[in-house]
Scaffold this motif. Structure first.
Motif: not given
Length: 197
Positions: A21-37, A98-107
């Motif tokens: 979920a962290l990966t998906c939320f970071a990539a496509t945002g909260y609204a753009g992330t489906s449970t299927a993704a 922690e913020m160096s994780d590339p996903r964190m900015a998107g999250f």
């Protein structure tokens, strides 16, 4: 006969879903992330997802709660440390790492999009309280040890540290040239100046 649940396996699967979920939320945002993704990313079926998390928001809240608990544990692990200023600086380094994780900015951006939700606001408020409760005693000890300024209360210095950290996280979230790794030393310098005698 009831099926027994292995707590370690249960927690491991839960963490796989949280990480996906962290990966998906970071990539496509909260609204753009489906449970299927999230299910695809985690390699699970929807039944497994809903066994662990009844809604997408409950998963987001679990991620926030996980971060809050991690902060609580981080400070608890330093209970016997003797140099209070070193603990404060170590927390800055921990945050930058922690913020160096590339996903964190998107999250951070994903969470910003749902900050008006009451449950999200409550989770973020709890996270802030835990961080304040973790930092303030160390700043008070640093004051008592003559390591930081005493013209402001430990509470006020903690509040100013949070202003700096919130600004740092916000900037990392919106400016790809402003990286946690690249700005770590400046973050330390700014906080040292805020705290300096």
């Amino acid at each position: 006969m009831a099926r027994t649940i292995d707590p370690a396996k249960h927690e491991a699967r839960r963490l796989v879903i949280i990480d996906a979920a962290l990966t998906c939320f970071a990539a496509t945002g909260y609204a753009g992330t489906s449970t299927a993704a999230i299910c695809r990313q985690a390699g699970i079926g929807s039944g497994t997802f809903f066994h662990y998390f009844p809604t997408k928001q409950s998963l987001l809240l679990a991620i926030l709660a996980y971060g809050t608990e991690e902060t609580r544990d981080w400070f608890a692990a330093r209970a016997d440390d003797e140099d209070p200023l070193a603990v404060v600086v170590a927390y800055l380094d921990h945050t930058a790492e922690e913020m160096s994780d590339p996903r964190m900015a998107g999250f951070v951006r994903a969470v910003s999009a749902v900050m008006g939700e009451p449950d999200v606001e409550a989770a973020l408020a709890l996270d802030t309280r835990v961080l304040e409760d973790g930092l303030e005693p160390w700043i008070a000890r640093a004051q008592a040890a003559g390591q930081v300024r005493t013209d402001l209360s430990a509470r006020d210095l903690t509040a100013w540290m949070l202003v700096v950290l919130d600004g740092f996280l916000g900037r990392v979230a919106v400016d790809t040239d402003f990286t946690a790794e690249g700005q770590r030393d400046t973050l330390r310098d700014v906080v040292r100046r805020v705290l300096s005698r």
